[in-house]
Design a protein around this motif. Structure first.
Motif, PDB file in Angstrom:
ATOM      1  N   ILE A 196       4.346   6.627  -0.922  1.00 22.53           N
ATOM      2  CA  ILE A 196       4.788   5.744  -1.992  1.00 22.53           C
ATOM      3  C   ILE A 196       5.141   4.378  -1.408  1.00 22.53           C
ATOM      4  N   PRO A 197       4.777   3.303  -2.103  1.00 23.24           N
ATOM      5  CA  PRO A 197       5.109   1.950  -1.635  1.00 23.24           C
ATOM      6  C   PRO A 197       6.598   1.687  -1.781  1.00 23.24           C
ATOM      7  N   VAL A 198       7.130   0.895  -0.851  1.00 24.63           N
ATOM      8  CA  VAL A 198       8.564   0.598  -0.833  1.00 24.63           C
ATOM      9  C   VAL A 198       8.762  -0.918  -0.806  1.00 24.63           C
ATOM     10  N   VAL A 199       9.709  -1.407  -1.612  1.00 25.54           N
ATOM     11  CA  VAL A 199      10.141  -2.799  -1.537  1.00 25.54           C
ATOM     12  C   VAL A 199      11.612  -2.792  -1.129  1.00 25.54           C
ATOM     13  N   LEU A 200      11.905  -3.410   0.007  1.00 27.05           N
ATOM     14  CA  LEU A 200      13.250  -3.426   0.577  1.00 27.05           C
ATOM     15  C   LEU A 200      13.839  -4.828   0.495  1.00 27.05           C
ATOM     16  N   VAL A 201      15.031  -4.944  -0.070  1.00 26.18           N
ATOM     17  CA  VAL A 201      15.799  -6.183  -0.058  1.00 26.18           C
ATOM     18  C   VAL A 201      16.923  -6.015   0.949  1.00 26.18           C
ATOM     19  N   THR A 202      17.041  -6.952   1.891  1.00 19.95           N
ATOM     20  CA  THR A 202      18.075  -6.831   2.919  1.00 19.95           C
ATOM     21  C   THR A 202      18.418  -8.192   3.502  1.00 19.95           C
ATOM     22  N   HIS A 203      19.626  -8.273   4.084  1.00 19.35           N
ATOM     23  CA  HIS A 203      20.021  -9.425   4.880  1.00 19.35           C
ATOM     24  C   HIS A 203      19.961  -9.096   6.372  1.00 19.35           C
ATOM     25  N   ASP A 204      19.671  -7.834   6.702  1.00 17.15           N
ATOM     26  CA  ASP A 204      19.750  -7.342   8.073  1.00 17.15           C
ATOM     27  C   ASP A 204      18.352  -7.280   8.694  1.00 17.15           C
TER      28      ASP A 204
ATOM     29  N   ALA B  78       0.832  -1.199   0.000  1.00 18.10           N
ATOM     30  CA  ALA B  78       0.000   0.000   0.000  1.00 18.10           C
ATOM     31  C   ALA B  78       0.873   1.258   0.000  1.00 18.10           C
ATOM     32  N   PRO B  79       0.321   2.390  -0.416  1.00 19.74           N
ATOM     33  CA  PRO B  79       1.085   3.636  -0.392  1.00 19.74           C
ATOM     34  C   PRO B  79       1.647   3.922   1.001  1.00 19.74           C
ATOM     35  N   GLY B  80       2.952   4.170   1.076  1.00 19.75           N
ATOM     36  CA  GLY B  80       3.594   4.470   2.349  1.00 19.75           C
ATOM     37  C   GLY B  80       4.031   3.259   3.142  1.00 19.75           C
ATOM     38  N   ASP B  81       3.657   2.051   2.704  1.00 16.49           N
ATOM     39  CA  ASP B  81       4.049   0.824   3.399  1.00 16.49           C
ATOM     40  C   ASP B  81       5.343   0.261   2.816  1.00 16.49           C
ATOM     41  N   VAL B  82       5.952  -0.672   3.571  1.00 21.23           N
ATOM     42  CA  VAL B  82       7.190  -1.314   3.134  1.00 21.23           C
ATOM     43  C   VAL B  82       6.998  -2.825   3.112  1.00 21.23           C
ATOM     44  N   LEU B  83       7.376  -3.453   2.000  1.00 22.37           N
ATOM     45  CA  LEU B  83       7.481  -4.908   1.913  1.00 22.37           C
ATOM     46  C   LEU B  83       8.961  -5.252   1.962  1.00 22.37           C
ATOM     47  N   THR B  84       9.376  -6.041   2.956  1.00 20.82           N
ATOM     48  CA  THR B  84      10.775  -6.438   3.086  1.00 20.82           C
ATOM     49  C   THR B  84      10.952  -7.855   2.566  1.00 20.82           C
ATOM     50  N   LEU B  85      11.923  -8.027   1.680  1.00 19.38           N
ATOM     51  CA  LEU B  85      12.264  -9.334   1.133  1.00 19.38           C
ATOM     52  C   LEU B  85      13.591  -9.772   1.722  1.00 19.38           C
ATOM     53  N   MET B  86      13.599 -10.955   2.353  1.00 18.22           N
ATOM     54  CA  MET B  86      14.814 -11.498   2.934  1.00 18.22           C
ATOM     55  C   MET B  86      15.031 -12.916   2.414  1.00 18.22           C
ATOM     56  N   GLY B  87      16.267 -13.373   2.491  1.00 18.66           N
ATOM     57  CA  GLY B  87      16.579 -14.714   2.024  1.00 18.66           C
ATOM     58  C   GLY B  87      18.048 -14.808   1.681  1.00 18.66           C
ATOM     59  N   PRO B  88      18.530 -16.021   1.424  1.00 18.15           N
ATOM     60  CA  PRO B  88      19.954 -16.202   1.141  1.00 18.15           C
ATOM     61  C   PRO B  88      20.355 -15.581  -0.193  1.00 18.15           C
ATOM     62  N   SER B  89      21.646 -15.329  -0.348  1.00 19.34           N
ATOM     63  CA  SER B  89      22.156 -14.849  -1.631  1.00 19.34           C
ATOM     64  C   SER B  89      21.803 -15.864  -2.717  1.00 19.34           C
ATOM     65  N   GLY B  90      21.417 -15.350  -3.883  1.00 15.78           N
ATOM     66  CA  GLY B  90      21.051 -16.229  -4.989  1.00 15.78           C
ATOM     67  C   GLY B  90      19.596 -16.627  -5.009  1.00 15.78           C
ATOM     68  N   SER B  91      18.798 -16.085  -4.064  1.00 18.95           N
ATOM     69  CA  SER B  91      17.375 -16.454  -4.028  1.00 18.95           C
ATOM     70  C   SER B  91      16.519 -15.598  -4.962  1.00 18.95           C
ATOM     71  N   GLY B  92      17.138 -14.625  -5.622  1.00 16.49           N
ATOM     72  CA  GLY B  92      16.405 -13.846  -6.620  1.00 16.49           C
ATOM     73  C   GLY B  92      15.875 -12.515  -6.129  1.00 16.49           C
ATOM     74  N   LYS B  93      16.273 -12.091  -4.940  1.00 12.79           N
ATOM     75  CA  LYS B  93      15.729 -10.846  -4.372  1.00 12.79           C
ATOM     76  C   LYS B  93      16.047  -9.631  -5.252  1.00 12.79           C
TER      77      LYS B  93
END
Length: 209
Positions: free
Chosen positions: A187-195, A27-42
């Motif tokens: 604005i919607p945010v998609v975050l890729v992180t290992h942290d 949604a607008p203003g929300d964050v979706l965080t994607l986590m996972g091992p290296s090579g998982s396609g994030k």
């Protein structure tokens, strides 16, 4: 305010091996965080959202931003901003010109200068316009990179581990700056992180890939 970002039936495969499958609504203003091992396609998923999937990967599915299907649109037409681990400032331009690059075309030279000056003040770098990007600290360069993206008026923001190279204190400040600005701009945010600390600071949904 728009509907935000919808990811419908997104799948990524490499060499016949499926890396991920995802359905999500940010949604607008929300964050979706994607986590996972290296090579998982994030990071490749972020490339897919940008419209620039490397040729080694096969992607399917739809991304819909504020009700507009992005399928087939070139990256420059998608109105999606992205931040990476490195600020990627243009070394041949001073700080002010780097920020001006993010502004939409049009307007007077005086008006554009005023926008850049206001942006520098907002990120605590008033007077830094003539500086060579190479003279900036890591935190200063990160703030300039963020503001350059925001000045372009993105309708979604993608974050590919942009805090990972900052020290702990700077990381906290940059997280607050990024997520507060995204909420304020709705604005919607998609975050890729290992942290996991990034995910906690972002709030919202966390998806493991």
């Amino acid at each position: 305010m728009g509907d935000g970002l919808r990811i419908e039936g997104a799948t990524l495969a490499q060499g016949g091996r499926r890396l991920l499958s995802l359905d999500a609504h940010v949604a607008p203003g929300d964050v979706l965080t994607l986590m996972g091992p290296s090579g998982s396609g994030k990071s490749t998923l972020l490339s897919w959202l940008m419209g620039d999937v490397p040729t080694a990967f096969r992607a399917e599915g739809r991304a819909i931003l504020d009700g507009r299907d992005l399928t087939g649109l070139p990256p420059e037409a998608r109105r999606i901003g992205i931040l990476y681990q490195d600020p990627l400032l243009f070394p041949h331009l001073d700080v002010a010109a780097n920020l001006a690059f993010g502004l939409p075309h049009g307007g007077t030279r005086t008006g554009r200068r005023a926008q850049v000056a206001a942006a520098l003040e907002e990120i605590g770098l008033a007077g830094f316009g003539p500086r060579d990007p190479a003279t900036l600290s890591g935190g200063q360069a990160a703030r300039v990179a963020l503001m350059r993206v925001l000045l372009s008026g993105p309708r979604a923001l993608l974050l590919d581990e942009p805090f990972s190279k900052l020290d702990a204190g700077l990381r906290d400040r940059m997280r607050r700056l990024v997520f507060d600005r995204a909420r304020a701009a709705a604005i919607p945010v998609v975050l890729v992180t290992h942290d996991e600390a990034d995910a906690v600071a972002a709030g919202g949904r966390v998806t493991w890939l």
